[in-house]
Motif scaffolding. Structure first.
Motif, PDB file in Angstrom:
ATOM      1  N   PHE A 294       0.935  -1.370   0.107  1.00 28.00           N
ATOM      2  CA  PHE A 294      -0.046   0.016   0.071  1.00 28.00           C
ATOM      3  C   PHE A 294       0.869   1.141  -0.115  1.00 28.00           C
ATOM      4  O   PHE A 294       0.579   2.106  -0.779  1.00 28.00           O
ATOM      5  N   TYR A 295       1.911   1.468   1.004  1.00 31.16           N
ATOM      6  CA  TYR A 295       2.773   2.533   0.839  1.00 31.16           C
ATOM      7  C   TYR A 295       3.263   2.773  -0.589  1.00 31.16           C
ATOM      8  O   TYR A 295       3.596   3.647  -0.871  1.00 31.16           O
ATOM      9  N   GLY A 296       3.901   1.633  -1.219  1.00 26.47           N
ATOM     10  CA  GLY A 296       4.710   1.821  -2.452  1.00 26.47           C
ATOM     11  C   GLY A 296       3.425   2.170  -3.538  1.00 26.47           C
ATOM     12  O   GLY A 296       3.670   3.112  -4.236  1.00 26.47           O
ATOM     13  N   VAL A 297       2.440   1.672  -3.455  1.00 24.12           N
ATOM     14  CA  VAL A 297       1.396   1.871  -4.620  1.00 24.12           C
ATOM     15  C   VAL A 297       1.079   3.305  -4.270  1.00 24.12           C
ATOM     16  O   VAL A 297       0.686   4.132  -5.350  1.00 24.12           O
ATOM     17  N   SER A 298       0.856   3.979  -2.934  1.00 20.81           N
ATOM     18  CA  SER A 298       0.262   5.132  -2.881  1.00 20.81           C
ATOM     19  C   SER A 298       1.390   6.147  -3.399  1.00 20.81           C
ATOM     20  O   SER A 298       1.132   7.263  -3.842  1.00 20.81           O
ATOM     21  N   LEU A 299       2.889   5.967  -3.090  1.00 20.25           N
ATOM     22  CA  LEU A 299       3.814   6.665  -3.468  1.00 20.25           C
ATOM     23  C   LEU A 299       3.695   6.819  -4.917  1.00 20.25           C
ATOM     24  O   LEU A 299       3.972   7.909  -5.461  1.00 20.25           O
ATOM     25  N   PHE A 300       3.527   5.992  -5.865  1.00 20.94           N
ATOM     26  CA  PHE A 300       3.595   5.940  -7.201  1.00 20.94           C
ATOM     27  C   PHE A 300       2.264   6.384  -7.795  1.00 20.94           C
ATOM     28  O   PHE A 300       2.537   7.107  -8.984  1.00 20.94           O
ATOM     29  N   LEU A 301       1.179   6.432  -7.197  1.00 27.23           N
ATOM     30  CA  LEU A 301       0.209   7.010  -7.788  1.00 27.23           C
ATOM     31  C   LEU A 301       0.221   8.479  -7.593  1.00 27.23           C
ATOM     32  O   LEU A 301      -0.304   9.447  -8.288  1.00 27.23           O
ATOM     33  N   THR A 302       0.847   8.932  -6.462  1.00 23.11           N
ATOM     34  CA  THR A 302       1.040  10.321  -6.316  1.00 23.11           C
ATOM     35  C   THR A 302       2.090  10.813  -7.107  1.00 23.11           C
ATOM     36  O   THR A 302       1.699  11.926  -7.833  1.00 23.11           O
ATOM     37  N   PHE A 303       3.131  10.139  -7.634  1.00 18.23           N
ATOM     38  CA  PHE A 303       3.939  10.487  -8.652  1.00 18.23           C
ATOM     39  C   PHE A 303       3.169  10.626 -10.253  1.00 18.23           C
ATOM     40  O   PHE A 303       3.269  11.635 -10.700  1.00 18.23           O
ATOM     41  N   TYR A 304       2.350   9.606 -10.381  1.00 16.23           N
ATOM     42  CA  TYR A 304       1.742   9.477 -11.686  1.00 16.23           C
ATOM     43  C   TYR A 304       0.624  10.427 -11.721  1.00 16.23           C
ATOM     44  O   TYR A 304       0.721  11.319 -12.799  1.00 16.23           O
ATOM     45  N   LEU A 305      -0.091  10.880 -10.646  1.00 12.50           N
ATOM     46  CA  LEU A 305      -1.117  12.112 -10.655  1.00 12.50           C
ATOM     47  C   LEU A 305      -0.435  13.473 -10.899  1.00 12.50           C
ATOM     48  O   LEU A 305      -0.898  14.463 -11.670  1.00 12.50           O
ATOM     49  N   GLN A 306       0.830  13.590 -10.206  1.00  8.18           N
ATOM     50  CA  GLN A 306       1.261  14.867 -10.427  1.00  8.18           C
ATOM     51  C   GLN A 306       2.109  15.283 -11.391  1.00  8.18           C
ATOM     52  O   GLN A 306       2.293  16.298 -11.823  1.00  8.18           O
ATOM     53  N   ILE A 307       3.100  14.022 -11.510  1.00  5.39           N
ATOM     54  CA  ILE A 307       3.992  14.264 -12.676  1.00  5.39           C
ATOM     55  C   ILE A 307       3.709  13.938 -14.140  1.00  5.39           C
ATOM     56  O   ILE A 307       3.816  14.732 -14.881  1.00  5.39           O
ATOM     57  N   VAL A 308       3.087  12.963 -14.172  1.00  2.00           N
ATOM     58  CA  VAL A 308       2.522  12.416 -15.472  1.00  2.00           C
ATOM     59  C   VAL A 308       1.262  13.224 -15.801  1.00  2.00           C
ATOM     60  O   VAL A 308       1.193  13.551 -16.858  1.00  2.00           O
ATOM     61  N   LYS A 309       0.273  13.300 -14.647  1.00  2.00           N
ATOM     62  CA  LYS A 309      -0.971  14.034 -15.146  1.00  2.00           C
ATOM     63  C   LYS A 309      -1.078  15.369 -14.806  1.00  2.00           C
ATOM     64  O   LYS A 309      -2.005  16.157 -15.426  1.00  2.00           O
ATOM     65  N   GLY A 310      -0.218  15.843 -14.271  1.00  2.48           N
ATOM     66  CA  GLY A 310      -0.096  17.360 -13.994  1.00  2.48           C
ATOM     67  C   GLY A 310      -1.208  17.891 -12.719  1.00  2.48           C
ATOM     68  O   GLY A 310      -1.526  19.032 -12.620  1.00  2.48           O
ATOM     69  N   TYR A 311      -1.491  17.005 -12.015  1.00  5.26           N
ATOM     70  CA  TYR A 311      -2.434  17.248 -10.884  1.00  5.26           C
ATOM     71  C   TYR A 311      -1.826  18.436  -9.966  1.00  5.26           C
ATOM     72  O   TYR A 311      -0.545  18.119  -9.513  1.00  5.26           O
ATOM     73  N   SER A 312      -2.446  19.265  -9.307  1.00  5.68           N
ATOM     74  CA  SER A 312      -2.102  20.135  -8.393  1.00  5.68           C
ATOM     75  C   SER A 312      -1.992  19.260  -6.957  1.00  5.68           C
ATOM     76  O   SER A 312      -2.807  18.062  -6.841  1.00  5.68           O
ATOM     77  N   PRO A 313      -1.335  19.560  -5.860  1.00 11.14           N
ATOM     78  CA  PRO A 313      -1.293  19.065  -4.662  1.00 11.14           C
ATOM     79  C   PRO A 313      -2.689  18.723  -3.890  1.00 11.14           C
ATOM     80  O   PRO A 313      -3.173  17.530  -3.598  1.00 11.14           O
ATOM     81  N   ALA A 314      -3.496  19.904  -3.952  1.00  6.70           N
ATOM     82  CA  ALA A 314      -5.080  19.633  -3.675  1.00  6.70           C
ATOM     83  C   ALA A 314      -5.795  18.560  -4.499  1.00  6.70           C
ATOM     84  O   ALA A 314      -6.622  17.986  -4.044  1.00  6.70           O
ATOM     85  N   LEU A 315      -5.642  18.582  -5.801  1.00  5.98           N
ATOM     86  CA  LEU A 315      -6.188  17.840  -6.834  1.00  5.98           C
ATOM     87  C   LEU A 315      -5.945  16.440  -6.303  1.00  5.98           C
ATOM     88  O   LEU A 315      -6.624  15.303  -6.383  1.00  5.98           O
ATOM     89  N   THR A 316      -4.585  16.298  -6.112  1.00  4.29           N
ATOM     90  CA  THR A 316      -4.105  14.909  -5.867  1.00  4.29           C
ATOM     91  C   THR A 316      -4.744  14.411  -4.666  1.00  4.29           C
ATOM     92  O   THR A 316      -5.029  13.208  -4.568  1.00  4.29           O
ATOM     93  N   GLY A 317      -4.925  15.115  -3.624  1.00  2.00           N
ATOM     94  CA  GLY A 317      -5.527  14.726  -2.261  1.00  2.00           C
ATOM     95  C   GLY A 317      -6.987  14.289  -2.565  1.00  2.00           C
ATOM     96  O   GLY A 317      -7.664  13.194  -2.074  1.00  2.00           O
TER      97      GLY A 317
END
Length: 493
Positions: free
Chosen positions: A284-307
């Motif tokens: 779970f910790y690993g998946v959460s980490l990479f989903l955060t990277f995916y959403l912010q780096i690849v998809k360009g989500y803001s911190p609030a939208l990532t949350g």
């Protein structure tokens, strides 16, 4: 215990609510800082090399002191340690939020680790003592598991909003007013427990060996993430940690008053709970980490939208732990519930392999989050409850600490191991595909991590199937009735 000291049902459920709220604060605080770290780094002029210490200074101290914190609860009383831990954690959070320099922030994070290590085992012990057995115990741990598993996602959401619309300091300062709620609630509704016999001594040599050994183990995985697995310092740290923990084990086998009685680890149901929880949190910790990277780096989500994007997994975890897990435990063996939950979480993680750079949020990511949350929340309900299975009241604190140790070590391994695998796979992909976009290479690395994370969840399912063989609540109740009937049948006239 006299009738006057027996808590009412309302008081017991309020006690569970307030101590679980304290766990939410601890877990959410760590997730908040993950989101707020870039802003804190810029504000305090923290170097890239020093940035990791804002996170590591907490995990090192927290992981190293958990066993000691659990034992102090056994010796001094869990309610007392809970209140001390909560006040200390709030004070350390205030210090971090007001930190004028990097060193003050690092000191505050280390102090959060100290008081978090007091809080976490005390919370589980208080729930175990409030609901010793039966269906109500499953419901109580369902509430706790819902709060605990949802804490990270709630923290990511709160951290994104606070960082984007206020500043990073509120990510730590928010813990101060939030901590007042469980503090007052605990004073009013949590029954004071009896500390251990005053003749029992604290195993100081064992505490030193366990603290330094566990801290070394957590630090080793942090080094592996930043320096590589074959680095001399990384290997030396792991070697030292193994030697210290081996010495700790030998000492515990010989002492009359050990910090960690080894019988806590030899009972198969508890061992299955500890191992499966470690494997589940690793994923779970690993998946959460990479989903955060995916959403912010690849998809360009803001911190609030990532949350906001993490809300499905948070809600699903809460539903899985508080409702589905509790409902199933009233009808099915805990081992079967855990096995099914981990299998669902593993299959849902495999869905993430289908994500592309241009994938919409729904259906793949949405369904994967819901399945992962439901499965993991359902499985962690009985796993958390079994951490105290068959343990005497005098040892409930250290048994509770072990489930936290397993989760902390599992999370540390997951973050370091999966990040190393993903980074290596990304670099290899870029060498083989020189013209490929960077987002494509990143997604390839994430897929490697998702595959390993799913494998860890499947192993957790196998561990649960093979080790957890305790009967479910209905079978246990039927056994009690049958035993009582047999006693009445043979009772002399």
């Amino acid at each position: 215990m006299s009738h006057a000291t027996v808590p009412s049902d309302r008081q017991r459920w309020l006690a569970v609510f307030f101590v679980s709220a304290a766990q939410l604060i601890v877990i959410a605080n760590a997730a908040i800082l993950n989101v707020a770290l870039p802003s804190a780094q810029a504000d305090l002029h923290i170097s890239d090399d020093g940035r990791q210490w804002v996170l590591t200074s907490y995990t090192l101290v927290f992981g190293g002191l958990l066993l000691l914190g659990g034992r102090l609860g056994d010796l001094l009383g869990r309610k007392r340690i809970f209140l001390i831990g909560l006040v200390g954690f709030a004070a350390a959070s205030a210090l971090g939020g007001l930190a004028p320099t990097t060193w003050v922030l690092l000191t505050a994070r280390a102090l959060q680790g100290v008081f978090g290590a007091l809080l976490a085992p005390a919370i589980l012990s208080l729930i175990s003592l409030t609901f010793p057995a039966g269906r109500e115990r499953a419901k109580a741990f369902g509430i706790f598991a819902a709060v605990a598993t949802a804490g990270s996602a709630v923290g990511l959401l709160l951290g994104g909003v606070l960082t984007e619309y206020l500043n990073w300091r509120w990510g730590m300062l928010i813990s101060v007013p939030l901590a007042a709620v469980p503090f007052v609630g605990a004073l009013l509704f949590v029954r004071a427990d009896s500390p251990a016999d005053r003749g029992t001594r604290l195993d100081l040599p064992g505490a030193v060996l366990a603290t330094v050994g566990l801290a070394g183990l957590v630090y080793g995985f942090s080094l592996a993430q930043s320096h590589g697995w074959h680095d001399v310092v990384t290997l030396g740290t792991f070697t030292a940690a193994v030697v210290l923990l081996a010495a700790f084990t030998l000492l515990q086998a010989r002492r009359r008053d050990p910090l960690l009685p080894l019988r806590i680890l030899t009972e198969r149901n508890r061992l299955g709970a500890y191992l499966s929880a470690a494997l589940g949190l690793l994923s779970f910790y690993g998946v959460s980490l990479f989903l955060t990277f995916y959403l912010q780096i690849v998809k360009g989500y803001s911190p609030a939208l990532t949350g906001v994007a993490f809300l499905p997994v948070a809600v699903a975890q809460a539903v899985g732990a508080a409702w589905i897990g509790t409902w199933l435990l009233a009808r099915v063996r805990p081992g079967a519930v855990m096995t099914g939950g981990y299998l669902l979480a593993g299959l849902s993680t495999l869905l993430l392999l289908a994500l592309q750079a241009d994938s919409p949020f729904s259906p793949v990511l949405l369904l994967a989050q819901i399945g992962l949350g439901l499965g993991l929340g359902t499985a962690l309900n009985p796993a958390t409850s079994l951490s105290n299975h068959g343990v005497s009241e005098e040892e409930s604190g250290v048994a509770s600490a072990m489930i936290n140790v397993s989760q902390q070590v599992g999370g540390s391994i997951g973050t370091a191991l999966l990040n190393t695998l993903a980074t290596s796979a990304t670099a290899t992909y870029l060498v083989a595909h020189t013209a490929a976009p960077r987002a494509e290479a990143l997604i390839h690395g994430y897929r490697i991590a998702y595959g390993w994370a799913a494998g860890s969840l499947f192993v957790a399912a196998v561990v649960s199937l093979l080790l957890v063989d305790i009967a479910g609540p209905r079978a246990a109740a039927r056994s009690v009735v049958e035993t009582a009937g047999e006693k009445r049948a043979v009772r002399p006239a």
